[in-house]
Structure formats: structure tokens, C-alpha cells
Write a protein that holds these residues in place. Structure first.
Motif, PDB file in Angstrom:
ATOM      1  N   SER A  23       0.842  -1.199   0.000  1.00  0.00           N
ATOM      2  CA  SER A  23       0.000   0.000   0.000  1.00  0.00           C
ATOM      3  C   SER A  23       0.873   1.244   0.000  1.00  0.00           C
ATOM      4  O   SER A  23       2.061   1.194   0.310  1.00  0.00           O
ATOM      5  CB  SER A  23      -0.938   0.007   1.212  1.00  0.00           C
ATOM      6  N   LYS A  24       0.261   2.368  -0.358  1.00  0.00           N
ATOM      7  CA  LYS A  24       0.954   3.646  -0.389  1.00  0.00           C
ATOM      8  C   LYS A  24       0.171   4.665   0.431  1.00  0.00           C
ATOM      9  O   LYS A  24      -0.983   4.425   0.808  1.00  0.00           O
ATOM     10  CB  LYS A  24       1.105   4.138  -1.829  1.00  0.00           C
ATOM     11  N   PHE A  25       0.807   5.795   0.669  1.00  0.00           N
ATOM     12  CA  PHE A  25       0.120   6.874   1.370  1.00  0.00           C
ATOM     13  C   PHE A  25       0.595   8.211   0.838  1.00  0.00           C
ATOM     14  O   PHE A  25       1.701   8.324   0.289  1.00  0.00           O
ATOM     15  CB  PHE A  25       0.359   6.799   2.882  1.00  0.00           C
ATOM     16  N   THR A  26      -0.256   9.207   0.980  1.00  0.00           N
ATOM     17  CA  THR A  26       0.103  10.583   0.652  1.00  0.00           C
ATOM     18  C   THR A  26      -0.177  11.447   1.869  1.00  0.00           C
ATOM     19  O   THR A  26      -1.083  11.143   2.661  1.00  0.00           O
ATOM     20  CB  THR A  26      -0.700  11.116  -0.551  1.00  0.00           C
ATOM     21  N   ILE A  27       0.593  12.497   2.029  1.00  0.00           N
ATOM     22  CA  ILE A  27       0.400  13.433   3.141  1.00  0.00           C
ATOM     23  C   ILE A  27       0.158  14.820   2.553  1.00  0.00           C
ATOM     24  O   ILE A  27       0.976  15.311   1.775  1.00  0.00           O
ATOM     25  CB  ILE A  27       1.623  13.460   4.080  1.00  0.00           C
ATOM     26  N   ARG A  28      -0.975  15.423   2.894  1.00  0.00           N
ATOM     27  CA  ARG A  28      -1.295  16.768   2.447  1.00  0.00           C
ATOM     28  C   ARG A  28      -1.595  17.653   3.651  1.00  0.00           C
ATOM     29  O   ARG A  28      -1.941  17.161   4.732  1.00  0.00           O
ATOM     30  CB  ARG A  28      -2.489  16.767   1.497  1.00  0.00           C
ATOM     31  N   ILE A  29      -1.467  18.955   3.442  1.00  0.00           N
ATOM     32  CA  ILE A  29      -1.738  19.926   4.491  1.00  0.00           C
ATOM     33  C   ILE A  29      -2.881  20.836   4.032  1.00  0.00           C
ATOM     34  O   ILE A  29      -2.859  21.341   2.916  1.00  0.00           O
ATOM     35  CB  ILE A  29      -0.491  20.773   4.818  1.00  0.00           C
ATOM     36  N   ARG A  30      -3.866  21.026   4.900  1.00  0.00           N
ATOM     37  CA  ARG A  30      -4.995  21.908   4.585  1.00  0.00           C
ATOM     38  C   ARG A  30      -5.216  22.876   5.730  1.00  0.00           C
ATOM     39  O   ARG A  30      -5.265  22.451   6.891  1.00  0.00           O
ATOM     40  CB  ARG A  30      -6.264  21.068   4.370  1.00  0.00           C
ATOM     41  N   PRO A  31      -5.387  24.163   5.439  1.00  0.00           N
ATOM     42  CA  PRO A  31      -5.245  24.844   4.148  1.00  0.00           C
ATOM     43  C   PRO A  31      -3.807  25.296   3.961  1.00  0.00           C
ATOM     44  O   PRO A  31      -2.901  24.802   4.644  1.00  0.00           O
ATOM     45  CB  PRO A  31      -6.185  26.036   4.302  1.00  0.00           C
ATOM     46  N   SER A  32      -3.603  26.281   3.070  1.00  0.00           N
ATOM     47  CA  SER A  32      -2.251  26.812   2.892  1.00  0.00           C
ATOM     48  C   SER A  32      -1.814  27.526   4.160  1.00  0.00           C
ATOM     49  O   SER A  32      -2.633  27.932   4.979  1.00  0.00           O
ATOM     50  CB  SER A  32      -2.213  27.785   1.710  1.00  0.00           C
ATOM     51  N   MET A  33      -0.511  27.690   4.313  1.00  0.00           N
ATOM     52  CA  MET A  33       0.030  28.321   5.514  1.00  0.00           C
ATOM     53  C   MET A  33       0.172  29.828   5.305  1.00  0.00           C
ATOM     54  O   MET A  33       0.915  30.266   4.434  1.00  0.00           O
ATOM     55  CB  MET A  33       1.397  27.717   5.872  1.00  0.00           C
ATOM     56  N   ARG A  34      -0.574  30.587   6.115  1.00  0.00           N
ATOM     57  CA  ARG A  34      -0.415  32.044   6.099  1.00  0.00           C
ATOM     58  C   ARG A  34       0.310  32.435   7.383  1.00  0.00           C
ATOM     59  O   ARG A  34      -0.146  32.150   8.482  1.00  0.00           O
ATOM     60  CB  ARG A  34      -1.774  32.745   6.042  1.00  0.00           C
ATOM     61  N   MET A  35       1.437  33.100   7.213  1.00  0.00           N
ATOM     62  CA  MET A  35       2.261  33.444   8.370  1.00  0.00           C
ATOM     63  C   MET A  35       2.320  34.946   8.569  1.00  0.00           C
ATOM     64  O   MET A  35       2.107  35.724   7.647  1.00  0.00           O
ATOM     65  CB  MET A  35       3.691  32.931   8.190  1.00  0.00           C
TER      66      MET A  35
END
Length: 336
Positions: free
Chosen positions: A291-303
Motif C-alpha cells: 500500500s501507499k500513502f500521501t500526506i497533504r496539508i490543509r489549508p495553505s500556511m499564512r504566516m
């Protein structure tokens, strides 16, 4: 003279009459060892009957150790190592010691199994004994506790590991394992701008795990558009099962998801990147075979960023500004 042993009631009446003080005191030896007597003899040690009670010995084989806490406490896993103030923690460990009687070594350099520090005090000795007990309990459920875990985390993992085994290989099981081992959700402190002033604001980082949904199979009377089962998957094509059991989408949800006034600091970004790295390492070792996996981040990073005004030395904070590669991250994605 103190009161005679209650065991006299099991003997013929002739042994309980006048002049039976010796027999009454002699039987106290057995009563102390078997049933237990609430006194200061033998350091207040409990009797065998008390130790065999379900709320004592039974709890030693269940990580909750409920007999250490107030009966009105309904928490599934009341804390021991994380109790504050420190005095309450000492009282809990002292109560445990009153049942078990963990010896304190006379040699300050003596070490107990499961402890990384010398057990020079009674409290250290009890903690070391409890760590060793939990490590032993972990072996019964095919778990090797991490030595970096504190007592409470070992108890939480052992208590939930069997339920986790039943969900192994599923999105629910992976999420449960991630939350348990990485102590999620994680609360971070960002900033919020009000009337030109920045104030601290807290928010959670959580993780969701799912199997992505592929396109649906469409009914068609044309051979060119009909669904054909292929020997391997092609991107953007339907699948018979209706989902991808071999692909796990791991989504890191930031506090500014749905809360646009939450602004990330540089420290927040470092925490998120560390979490992403931990996820990458953890998933690589626990994901199902093939099996495989993906890692995403939500939402974009506003600094929060700073801009130095040309005509003055004042520094003005601009909420939505950012420099790509310096304090803004774009399209962070891990895959294995």
C-alpha cells in the motif's frame, strides 16, 4: 492491651475467655498477613486478602489502576505521571507503595528495570517499578513500549492496543494509531490581529485518514466509452471496488481551516513540519503491505511577516504577506 485478633471467633469459645490475651495476639500475626490489619506494623503493608481484591491486583493487570483514585473519578484513564500539583502525584504513588511495598535501594546508584535514572527515593522506586510492570504488560499484547513514553502514555497505549489491532490496515485504525502515538490533536499558539494589534490565539492540529474515492463507473452502450477492467490502475479511471484500499490519504488539518484570522508563526511552521516528518516515518513502518500513502496539508500556511518601511524605522506586521521558501510553504506533499 490492644484489641485481640478477630480470628478468635473461629476457635472454640474456651480460647477466647479470660487469660486468652496470648492467643489473641498470636493470631494477629496470621490476620496481619492474610486479611490485613490497618496499623503501622510492617510499614503498613496490606494483607493477602486485600491485595487479591479485584480493585487492587486486578487493576495492576489493567492500566487504569483505578484503586489509586477516588471512586467518583469516572475518567477512563486518570493520570499518574502528569498529575499536578506534585503533591497529589506523590500521594498516588505513596498509596500504590502502601499496597505493593516497593523496597528503596540503599545504594543510590542502584537501578530498577524500566528506569533510566537512579532510584534513590521511595517515589523514584515506585515509578521505576510501575514502568517495569507496564513494560511487562506490553509484552502480553505484543507491544514494546517506547522508553521515551511517560507512565500515562504507556497506560493509554496498552489499554487501547487490542482495539487498534482489530482496526489494523483500515483508515480508522491508522488514524487511531497516529492520534495515540503522536498525541494528537496538537494545540499550537498562533497570532490574531485585532485593531492593528496582535494577540495570541490557540488552535488544534488534527489528522484525518481516508481512502480516496475514484471516478464512478458509467453505463454506456458504446464500446469506446464502456468500462473495461484493466490489469493495472490508470490515473483518473474507475475501479471495480469503488475505492482505493491500497492508497491512504493523510490530511493534516491546520487551525486556520475555516478560521482565517488564525495566523501561523515561524514556530508553528516548525511544529507542522516536525509532525509531517513524524507521520512520514510512522506510516512507512505501519502501513499495510503493498500500500501507499500521501500526506497533504490543509489549508495553505499564512504566516505573520514583517516589512520595514522605507521612510521610518518602524516595523509593520502584514497579516497576509509571505515570502515563498522563507516563511511560506507551498504544496507540501509526502508520498510512499
Amino acid at each position: 492491651m490492644s484489641e485481640a485478633s478477630s480470628y478468635l471467633r473461629y476457635l472454640p469459645a474456651i480460647y477466647g475467655g479470660k487469660g486468652s490475651e496470648f492467643v489473641g495476639d498470636y493470631l494477629k500475626i496470621f490476620e496481619k498477613l492474610l486479611s490485613g490489619i490497618d496499623d503501622d506494623k510492617l510499614g503498613g503493608r496490606r494483607g493477602i486478602q486485600e491485595l487479591l481484591a479485584s480493585e487492587v491486583i486486578g487493576n495492576l493487570f489493567y492500566p487504569r489502576l483505578g484503586f489509586l483514585f477516588d471512586p467518583a473519578d469516572t475518567q477512563f484513564m486518570p493520570p499518574i505521571s502528569g498529575v499536578k500539583p506534585e503533591k497529589e502525584k506523590e500521594e498516588i504513588l505513596a498509596k500504590l507503595d502502601s499496597y505493593i511495598g516497593v523496597p528503596t535501594p540503599s545504594d543510590p546508584l542502584a537501578r530498577f528495570a524500566g528506569s533510566q535514572q537512579s532510584a534513590a527515593s521511595s517515589q523514584d522506586a515506585v515509578q521505576a517499578w510501575l514502568n517495569g510492570l507496564l513494560n511487562w504488560l506490553g509484552g502480553w499484547v505484543d507491544l514494546t513500549p517506547d522508553n521515551r513514553w511517560d507512565i500515562d502514555k504507556k497506560r493509554r497505549v496498552i489499554a487501547q492496543i487490542l482495539a487498534l489491532y482489530r482496526l489494523r490496515g483500515t483508515p480508522q485504525g491508522l488514524k487511531m494509531l497516529i492520534d495515540l502515538l503522536l498525541d494528537l490533536p496538537l494545540t499550537i499558539i498562533g497570532v490574531q490581529y485585532k485593531a492593528g494589534e496582535s494577540v495570541s490565539i490557540s488552535g488544534p492540529i488534527s489528522v484525518e485518514v481516508s481512502n480516496p474515492t475514484p471516478p464512478c463507473i458509467k453505463v454506456s452502450d458504446q464500446a469506446s466509452t464502456a468500462f473495461i477492467v484493466k490489469d493495472r490502475y490508470q490515473p483518473d479511471t474507475p475501479v471495480v471496488s469503488g475505492y482505493f484500499p491500497w492508497l491512504f490519504e493523510v490530511l493534516i488539518i491546520l487551525p486556520n481551516d475555516g478560521k482565517r484570522d488564525f495566523v501561523l508563526t515561524l514556530k508553528n511552521v516548525q511544529q507542522i513540519l516536525l509532525l509531517q516528518q513524524q507521520l512520514q516515518q510512522l506510516l512507512a513502518s505501519v502501513k499495510p503491505a503493498a500500500s501507499k500513502f500521501t500526506i497533504r496539508i490543509r489549508p495553505s500556511m499564512r504566516m505573520e511577516t514583517v516589512r520595514r518601511m522605507e521612510s521610518t524605522t518602524d516595523i509593520t506586521k502584514i497579516c497576509n504577506a509571505g515570502t515563498l521558501g522563507v516563511n511560506t510553504l507551498l504544496g507540501i506533499k509526502g508520498e510512499s
